[in-house]
Design an enzyme around this catalytic site. Sequence first.
Site, PDB file in Angstrom:
ATOM      1  N   HIS A   1       0.864  -1.297  -0.145  1.00 15.99           N
ATOM      2  CA  HIS A   1      -0.007   0.028  -0.005  1.00 15.99           C
ATOM      3  C   HIS A   1       0.811   1.191   0.008  1.00 15.99           C
ATOM      4  CE1 HIS A   1      -3.606  -2.528   1.142  1.00 15.99           C
ATOM      5  NE2 HIS A   1      -2.418  -3.306   1.511  1.00 15.99           N
TER       6      HIS A   1
ATOM      7  N   LYS B   1      -8.241  -6.718  -7.485  1.00 18.87           N
ATOM      8  CA  LYS B   1      -8.181  -6.907  -5.980  1.00 18.87           C
ATOM      9  C   LYS B   1      -9.582  -7.294  -5.330  1.00 18.87           C
ATOM     10  CE  LYS B   1      -6.648  -7.256  -1.770  1.00 18.87           C
ATOM     11  NZ  LYS B   1      -5.483  -7.493  -1.159  1.00 18.87           N
TER      12      LYS B   1
ATOM     13  N   HIS C   1      -7.975 -10.675  -0.549  1.00 28.24           N
ATOM     14  CA  HIS C   1      -7.924 -10.569   0.733  1.00 28.24           C
ATOM     15  C   HIS C   1      -8.847 -11.691   1.218  1.00 28.24           C
ATOM     16  CE1 HIS C   1      -7.170  -8.346   4.457  1.00 28.24           C
ATOM     17  NE2 HIS C   1      -8.315  -8.982   5.141  1.00 28.24           N
TER      18      HIS C   1
ATOM     19  N   ASP D   1       2.777  -6.641   2.206  1.00 27.97           N
ATOM     20  CA  ASP D   1       1.612  -5.683   2.621  1.00 27.97           C
ATOM     21  C   ASP D   1       2.057  -4.358   3.423  1.00 27.97           C
ATOM     22  OD1 ASP D   1      -0.995  -5.323   2.989  1.00 27.97           O
ATOM     23  OD2 ASP D   1      -1.335  -6.949   4.509  1.00 27.97           O
TER      24      ASP D   1
HETATM   25  O1  DOR Z   1      -3.560  -4.676   7.990  1.00 27.49           O
HETATM   26  C1  DOR Z   1      -3.916  -4.364   6.854  1.00 27.49           C
HETATM   27  N1  DOR Z   1      -3.661  -2.938   6.544  1.00 27.49           N
HETATM   28  N2  DOR Z   1      -4.505  -5.257   6.142  1.00 27.49           N
HETATM   29  C2  DOR Z   1      -4.998  -4.792   4.902  1.00 27.49           C
HETATM   30  O2  DOR Z   1      -5.602  -5.717   4.212  1.00 27.49           O
HETATM   31  C3  DOR Z   1      -5.186  -3.524   4.485  1.00 27.49           C
HETATM   32  C4  DOR Z   1      -3.966  -2.539   5.215  1.00 27.49           C
HETATM   33  C5  DOR Z   1      -4.317  -1.148   5.068  1.00 27.49           C
HETATM   34  O3  DOR Z   1      -4.543  -0.599   3.783  1.00 27.49           O
HETATM   35  O4  DOR Z   1      -3.780  -0.386   5.992  1.00 27.49           O
HETATM   36 ZN    ZN Z   2      -2.561  -5.055   1.897  1.00 25.51          ZN
END
Ligand code: DOR
Ligand code: ZN
Length: 345
Positions: A16, A100, A137, A248
């Site tokens: 992200h 996604k 997910h 992630d």
């Molecule tokens: O811990 C997480 N943070 N899991 C996710 O699936 C999304 C991510 C986020 O965008 O902060």
């Molecule tokens: Zn993620």
Amino acid sequence: MTDTVTIRRPDDWHLHFRDGDVMREVVPYTARQFARAIVMPNLSPPVTTVELAKAYRERIMAAVPQGVDFTPLMTCYLSDTTDPDDLARGASEGVFTAAKLYPANATTNSAHGVSDVEKIYPVLERMEAEGIVLCVHGEVTSADIDVFDREAAFIERYLRDIVVNFPKLKVVFEHITTSDAVDFVMESGPQVAATITPQHLHINRNAILVGGIQPHNYCLPVAKREEHRLALRKAATSGSPKFFLGTDSAPHLRSAKETSCGCAGIFGAPYALESYITVFDEEDALDTFEGFASLHGPAFYGLPVNEGEVTLERVEHAVPETLPLAGEEIVPWHGGQELGWRFVG
Ligand code: DOR
Ligand code: ZN
């Protein structure tokens, strides 16, 4: 003892970047270590169309430091109203590398996700026909399912059916956290693979809940019992092409983590390779590190491996407790700890 490891330039197959100031300041951390990254579309509002993805890609490219070779690979956020034609056009124009699936409300900015997986079966059918990768997910969201059981429940409720109904659809089961997920991926055909984060290789759920609440170890899917962590370590280091690197990395400012309702997400980008190689070293599996980091992902996505190499060396160094970000601060993964490996470049 091996003191340096050189591998082909790796990729991060799940992260992200956010947008705005945070994005501009986190992109360089990833571009320093990785040649490409699959960029998650859970912005607010989400990246649901080709035009939104193109514009987001340009904003990311503008944040890549001069002289650094880095390519963001964009994903389309699937919703109940995704237009299969727009998705297919985006893929054929080279804008979308994957799409996604967030079950609605499973995690950060997923409110516009898919409310019922069967609603997007026409989209999945098109993706199968066009060879577009589905990133999942994999957690159910029903209130009656315990948060620690949500990944295993997702396999039984949805994923098994998706794989049976769309046997040629390429599926990446993202950030897996359980031995159930490892088993499912291993039992499935070559069209099913998984990414594994550094945190799920390092910690089990005690690291979140023992000795006081540890918000910087909290992400979704949440870390599980020790037996699951061990299964993930075995899978990641096994050399199987079904498992590859996906941090992630999910930046949330310190103020958003250390609060009465802290955000889910761990900022893994700054020391990602150091974190992973520590695990491979501990498992006496440095020989399978390059496959996991640099080869299995491109092979699955049907992309070329990267030119160039990166080197890591065995040197103790301290990770700062915090890093400056967007006028505030953020706690990186391993913040305040010693690491035994250093990224050289
Ligand atoms: O811990 C997480 N943070 N899991 C996710 O699936 C999304 C991510 C986020 O965008 O902060
Ligand atoms: Zn993620």
